[in-house]
Scaffold this motif. Structure first.
Motif, PDB file in Angstrom:
ATOM      1  N   TYR A 229      22.658   6.587 -60.937  1.00  0.00           N
ATOM      2  CA  TYR A 229      21.599   6.746 -59.949  1.00  0.00           C
ATOM      3  C   TYR A 229      22.165   7.427 -58.708  1.00  0.00           C
ATOM      4  O   TYR A 229      23.206   7.042 -58.208  1.00  0.00           O
ATOM      5  CB  TYR A 229      21.020   5.392 -59.533  1.00  0.00           C
ATOM      6  N   GLN A 230      21.434   8.430 -58.229  1.00  0.00           N
ATOM      7  CA  GLN A 230      21.809   9.127 -57.000  1.00  0.00           C
ATOM      8  C   GLN A 230      20.565   9.292 -56.156  1.00  0.00           C
ATOM      9  O   GLN A 230      19.470   9.425 -56.692  1.00  0.00           O
ATOM     10  CB  GLN A 230      22.363  10.510 -57.297  1.00  0.00           C
ATOM     11  N   GLN A 231      20.735   9.330 -54.848  1.00  0.00           N
ATOM     12  CA  GLN A 231      19.571   9.521 -53.995  1.00  0.00           C
ATOM     13  C   GLN A 231      20.012  10.040 -52.639  1.00  0.00           C
ATOM     14  O   GLN A 231      20.994   9.576 -52.079  1.00  0.00           O
ATOM     15  CB  GLN A 231      18.830   8.191 -53.802  1.00  0.00           C
ATOM     16  N   LEU A 232      19.282  11.012 -52.140  1.00  0.00           N
ATOM     17  CA  LEU A 232      19.445  11.474 -50.764  1.00  0.00           C
ATOM     18  C   LEU A 232      18.332  10.851 -49.934  1.00  0.00           C
ATOM     19  O   LEU A 232      17.201  10.708 -50.410  1.00  0.00           O
ATOM     20  CB  LEU A 232      19.312  12.996 -50.672  1.00  0.00           C
ATOM     21  N   PHE A 233      18.644  10.501 -48.698  1.00  0.00           N
ATOM     22  CA  PHE A 233      17.649   9.939 -47.791  1.00  0.00           C
ATOM     23  C   PHE A 233      17.707  10.696 -46.469  1.00  0.00           C
ATOM     24  O   PHE A 233      18.791  10.946 -45.951  1.00  0.00           O
ATOM     25  CB  PHE A 233      17.939   8.460 -47.490  1.00  0.00           C
ATOM     26  N   LEU A 234      16.554  11.017 -45.920  1.00  0.00           N
ATOM     27  CA  LEU A 234      16.471  11.546 -44.566  1.00  0.00           C
ATOM     28  C   LEU A 234      15.674  10.522 -43.770  1.00  0.00           C
ATOM     29  O   LEU A 234      14.544  10.178 -44.135  1.00  0.00           O
ATOM     30  CB  LEU A 234      15.769  12.911 -44.526  1.00  0.00           C
ATOM     31  N   LEU A 235      16.291  10.009 -42.704  1.00  0.00           N
ATOM     32  CA  LEU A 235      15.672   8.964 -41.904  1.00  0.00           C
ATOM     33  C   LEU A 235      15.235   9.508 -40.559  1.00  0.00           C
ATOM     34  O   LEU A 235      15.818  10.453 -40.038  1.00  0.00           O
ATOM     35  CB  LEU A 235      16.679   7.825 -41.677  1.00  0.00           C
ATOM     36  N   ASP A 236      14.228   8.860 -39.973  1.00  0.00           N
ATOM     37  CA  ASP A 236      13.839   9.202 -38.615  1.00  0.00           C
ATOM     38  C   ASP A 236      14.705   8.399 -37.636  1.00  0.00           C
ATOM     39  O   ASP A 236      15.609   7.666 -38.037  1.00  0.00           O
ATOM     40  CB  ASP A 236      12.340   8.962 -38.387  1.00  0.00           C
ATOM     41  N   ASN A 237      14.427   8.533 -36.333  1.00  0.00           N
ATOM     42  CA  ASN A 237      15.238   7.860 -35.307  1.00  0.00           C
ATOM     43  C   ASN A 237      15.162   6.343 -35.378  1.00  0.00           C
ATOM     44  O   ASN A 237      16.045   5.648 -34.881  1.00  0.00           O
ATOM     45  CB  ASN A 237      14.826   8.326 -33.904  1.00  0.00           C
ATOM     46  N   GLU A 238      14.110   5.795 -35.976  1.00  0.00           N
ATOM     47  CA  GLU A 238      13.963   4.344 -36.099  1.00  0.00           C
ATOM     48  C   GLU A 238      14.576   3.811 -37.393  1.00  0.00           C
ATOM     49  O   GLU A 238      14.510   2.616 -37.658  1.00  0.00           O
ATOM     50  CB  GLU A 238      12.483   3.932 -36.029  1.00  0.00           C
ATOM     51  N   GLY A 239      15.116   4.692 -38.221  1.00  0.00           N
ATOM     52  CA  GLY A 239      15.737   4.260 -39.468  1.00  0.00           C
ATOM     53  C   GLY A 239      14.781   4.200 -40.650  1.00  0.00           C
ATOM     54  O   GLY A 239      15.132   3.673 -41.701  1.00  0.00           O
ATOM     55  N   ASN A 240      13.582   4.728 -40.487  1.00  0.00           N
ATOM     56  CA  ASN A 240      12.613   4.760 -41.582  1.00  0.00           C
ATOM     57  C   ASN A 240      12.866   5.980 -42.458  1.00  0.00           C
ATOM     58  O   ASN A 240      13.195   7.058 -41.960  1.00  0.00           O
ATOM     59  CB  ASN A 240      11.188   4.812 -41.047  1.00  0.00           C
ATOM     60  N   ILE A 241      12.690   5.827 -43.743  1.00  0.00           N
ATOM     61  CA  ILE A 241      12.903   6.937 -44.670  1.00  0.00           C
ATOM     62  C   ILE A 241      11.765   7.937 -44.513  1.00  0.00           C
ATOM     63  O   ILE A 241      10.598   7.586 -44.645  1.00  0.00           O
ATOM     64  CB  ILE A 241      12.987   6.427 -46.121  1.00  0.00           C
ATOM     65  N   VAL A 242      12.125   9.179 -44.220  1.00  0.00           N
ATOM     66  CA  VAL A 242      11.144  10.249 -44.049  1.00  0.00           C
ATOM     67  C   VAL A 242      11.001  11.040 -45.345  1.00  0.00           C
ATOM     68  O   VAL A 242       9.897  11.281 -45.803  1.00  0.00           O
ATOM     69  CB  VAL A 242      11.565  11.198 -42.898  1.00  0.00           C
ATOM     70  N   PHE A 243      12.139  11.432 -45.928  1.00  0.00           N
ATOM     71  CA  PHE A 243      12.126  12.212 -47.158  1.00  0.00           C
ATOM     72  C   PHE A 243      13.184  11.710 -48.121  1.00  0.00           C
ATOM     73  O   PHE A 243      14.246  11.245 -47.719  1.00  0.00           O
ATOM     74  CB  PHE A 243      12.435  13.699 -46.899  1.00  0.00           C
ATOM     75  N   ARG A 244      12.863  11.873 -49.416  1.00  0.00           N
ATOM     76  CA  ARG A 244      13.837  11.669 -50.487  1.00  0.00           C
ATOM     77  C   ARG A 244      13.928  12.949 -51.314  1.00  0.00           C
ATOM     78  O   ARG A 244      14.644  12.990 -52.295  1.00  0.00           O
ATOM     79  CB  ARG A 244      13.405  10.520 -51.394  1.00  0.00           C
ATOM     80  N   ASP A 245      13.201  13.937 -50.913  1.00  0.00           N
ATOM     81  CA  ASP A 245      13.108  15.205 -51.635  1.00  0.00           C
ATOM     82  C   ASP A 245      14.318  16.078 -51.278  1.00  0.00           C
ATOM     83  O   ASP A 245      14.505  16.452 -50.111  1.00  0.00           O
ATOM     84  CB  ASP A 245      11.792  15.885 -51.252  1.00  0.00           C
ATOM     85  N   ILE A 246      15.125  16.425 -52.258  1.00  0.00           N
ATOM     86  CA  ILE A 246      16.390  17.129 -52.020  1.00  0.00           C
ATOM     87  C   ILE A 246      16.204  18.457 -51.285  1.00  0.00           C
ATOM     88  O   ILE A 246      16.878  18.702 -50.277  1.00  0.00           O
ATOM     89  CB  ILE A 246      17.166  17.324 -53.345  1.00  0.00           C
ATOM     90  N   PRO A 247      15.293  19.351 -51.701  1.00  0.00           N
ATOM     91  CA  PRO A 247      15.156  20.621 -50.981  1.00  0.00           C
ATOM     92  C   PRO A 247      14.771  20.435 -49.511  1.00  0.00           C
ATOM     93  O   PRO A 247      15.299  21.129 -48.630  1.00  0.00           O
ATOM     94  CB  PRO A 247      14.057  21.364 -51.743  1.00  0.00           C
ATOM     95  N   ARG A 248      13.882  19.503 -49.219  1.00  0.00           N
ATOM     96  CA  ARG A 248      13.483  19.262 -47.828  1.00  0.00           C
ATOM     97  C   ARG A 248      14.656  18.732 -47.013  1.00  0.00           C
ATOM     98  O   ARG A 248      14.858  19.126 -45.865  1.00  0.00           O
ATOM     99  CB  ARG A 248      12.339  18.267 -47.763  1.00  0.00           C
ATOM    100  N   ILE A 249      15.421  17.817 -47.590  1.00  0.00           N
ATOM    101  CA  ILE A 249      16.559  17.242 -46.869  1.00  0.00           C
ATOM    102  C   ILE A 249      17.624  18.308 -46.623  1.00  0.00           C
ATOM    103  O   ILE A 249      18.147  18.436 -45.509  1.00  0.00           O
ATOM    104  CB  ILE A 249      17.148  16.039 -47.640  1.00  0.00           C
TER     105      ILE A 249
END
Length: 171
Positions: free
Chosen positions: A7-27
């Motif tokens: 299992y692999q996953q990329l995460f992009l978080l906002d300033n509050e630590g909430n997950i914004v994106f998990r989509d690799i191209p967007r990140i």
């Protein structure tokens, strides 16, 4: 990016630590930088936020693994003998026999070949139950050397261990 065996996953978080994106191209587009991009210091709660996401990811992987085990395809013969073994188990008082039933159940819950499946279907059609069914299953177990299958089964992670490969703080 976090990684747990399989299992692999990329995460992009906002300033509050909430997950914004998990989509690799967007990140990857969001974190794209070159040598002129200024660097910043990491904010005080960065490690806590990363560890929180790591924990969430580990829980998600545990859930996926449990779901995969639960949804494992069993043949009609397997479902029959497992159901009957559970019924038989309720009436057993001898602990040695209970442990043997557990071993047999574990062996027949796994992946089986067509020959064994055919034999299980014969047991089902003939209506074997209780001690009689158990004796037949023990015979099949030894005849097909299924004890070796249990020892050579692929190891599974009982506790998924997430590994953080990289964490970045962006402005």
């Amino acid at each position: 990016m976090q990684y747990i065996k399989g299992y692999q996953q990329l995460f992009l978080l906002d300033n509050e630590g909430n997950i914004v994106f998990r989509d690799i191209p967007r990140i990857l587009g969001a974190i794209k930088a070159d040598c002129t991009t200024p660097t910043l210091t990491v904010f005080k709660g960065h490690n806590y936020t990363v560890m929180h996401v790591k924990f969430q990811f580990a829980e998600e992987v545990k859930h996926r693994q449990a779901e995969r085990e639960f949804n494992q395809r069993l043949t009609q013969g397997q479902r029959y003998i497992l159901r009957e073994l559970r019924r038989f188990f309720q009436f057993i008082t001898d602990e040695k026999v209970k442990s043997e039933v557990n071993i047999i159940e574990k062996a027949f819950r796994g992946s089986i070949n067509q020959v064994i499946n055919r034999e299980l279907n014969i047991l089902r059609r003939n209506g074997f139950i209780g001690q009689e069914l158990f004796n037949q299953l023990v015979q099949i177990y030894h005849q097909h050397n299924m004890q070796g299958w249990l020892n050579n089964s692929l190891p599974t992670l009982s506790e998924p261990i997430p590994i953080i490969i990289c964490s970045e703080a962006l402005e």
